[in-house]
Design a protein around this motif. Sequence first.
Motif, short mmCIF file in Angstrom:
data_model
loop_
_atom_site.label_atom_id
_atom_site.label_comp_id
_atom_site.label_asym_id
_atom_site.label_seq_id
_atom_site.Cartn_x
_atom_site.Cartn_y
_atom_site.Cartn_z
N UNK A 183 0.83 -1.21 0.00
CA UNK A 183 0.00 0.00 0.00
C UNK A 183 0.87 1.26 0.00
N UNK A 184 1.89 1.27 0.84
CA UNK A 184 2.76 2.45 0.95
C UNK A 184 3.50 2.69 -0.36
N UNK A 185 4.08 1.63 -0.93
CA UNK A 185 4.85 1.80 -2.16
C UNK A 185 3.96 2.17 -3.34
N UNK A 186 2.74 1.66 -3.36
CA UNK A 186 1.82 2.02 -4.45
C UNK A 186 1.42 3.48 -4.35
N UNK A 187 1.21 3.97 -3.13
CA UNK A 187 0.88 5.39 -2.96
C UNK A 187 2.06 6.26 -3.39
N UNK A 188 3.27 5.82 -3.07
CA UNK A 188 4.46 6.57 -3.51
C UNK A 188 4.57 6.56 -5.03
N UNK A 189 4.26 5.42 -5.62
CA UNK A 189 4.30 5.32 -7.07
C UNK A 189 3.27 6.26 -7.70
N UNK A 190 2.10 6.34 -7.12
CA UNK A 190 1.07 7.25 -7.64
C UNK A 190 1.55 8.70 -7.56
N UNK A 191 2.29 9.03 -6.51
CA UNK A 191 2.85 10.38 -6.40
C UNK A 191 3.83 10.64 -7.53
N UNK A 192 4.67 9.65 -7.83
CA UNK A 192 5.61 9.78 -8.95
C UNK A 192 4.87 9.92 -10.27
N UNK A 193 3.78 9.18 -10.41
CA UNK A 193 2.98 9.29 -11.63
C UNK A 193 2.39 10.68 -11.79
N UNK A 194 1.98 11.30 -10.69
CA UNK A 194 1.43 12.66 -10.78
C UNK A 194 2.49 13.63 -11.30
N UNK A 195 3.74 13.43 -10.90
CA UNK A 195 4.82 14.27 -11.43
C UNK A 195 4.95 14.09 -12.93
#
Length: 331
Positions: free
Chosen positions: A280-292
């Motif tokens: 869950x944590x890593x997927x949320x971080x990945x989503x943040x990277x995707x927003x960039x």
Amino acid sequence: MLPGAPSAVKSPGYVSLEMGDFPVIVGPTAGGKSSVAMALASRLADRGVSAEIISADAFQVYRGMDIGTAKPAPADRAAVPHHAIDIRDPTEAFTVDEWLAIAEEQIQRVRSAGGIPIVVGGTHFYVKALLEGLFEGPTPDPELRASLQAIDASSLRAELEQIDPKAAERIHPNDRRRTIRAIEVHRQTGIPISEHQKQWDAARRDDAILVALQWPVEQINSRINSRVRDMITAGLVEEAHGLWDAGGFGPQSREAIGYRQFIAHFEGQSTQEEAVEAIKIETRRFAKSQRTWIRRLLAGPPGAPSPISVDASALTPEKIAQAIEIQLFNK
């Protein structure tokens, strides 16, 4: 706003597009991209226009990694042809060059038959390469590559942040392969890879319309947590264990979120509950990277076709598909 489109859909300027143009749908993981692609394919079928979907996902290429990569359901793949899915064994490497060749071949084939290809996925490096070209860079040095591969992840990350903060901003901390490549380019040329890649900002192909699905952070994080729970219920633990037990992962595929965390669990480094929480944590971080990445894609180079930016939290996939259809057919 596009003429006739819902108010949650925005375009910086309405551009008349000729038939032959195709949509490229991007957005954060768990953001509904596949549902929008299927809804659009259905709307096109109602017009008598065939559509085929091209996945832009670096891990959906791997056979057997179905649940953790959120591959389209078998019924969807039976209803609409999908490409760049299940084309490699998890033990094999797969590059952006290979994906780009497959995508271009399918795009041209579908268009030549009078259909519309729909590119959809969350690997925005693939999308960037499709829209603006691929940075080749210097030929890898085997000795340098081997020495970098021997360095631990935290040291590699620290070096990347020091030599190229811009690249570090868009490369996920767990993306070891791209981290090594960025450091490798800098050591070989003395120039940050982000500087080399500025050539991407010079031009964008004019036959693709970018569609960006945007979500408020709290809502997408909630969707991510729900998706992870659904994946566990669907059998992700068993799927990952089966591959691990058979020695089925390669250096690249084992880095996929949802599998890397369970591999650590199977190897005794964490409990199953800790692995689930890490996903869950890593997927949320990945989503943040995707927003960039999405912000960079939406900015685009001067003269690029106007993108469609969608508040996906406010619209159904069918309404978003309607807006894309309007743009495609200029009605």
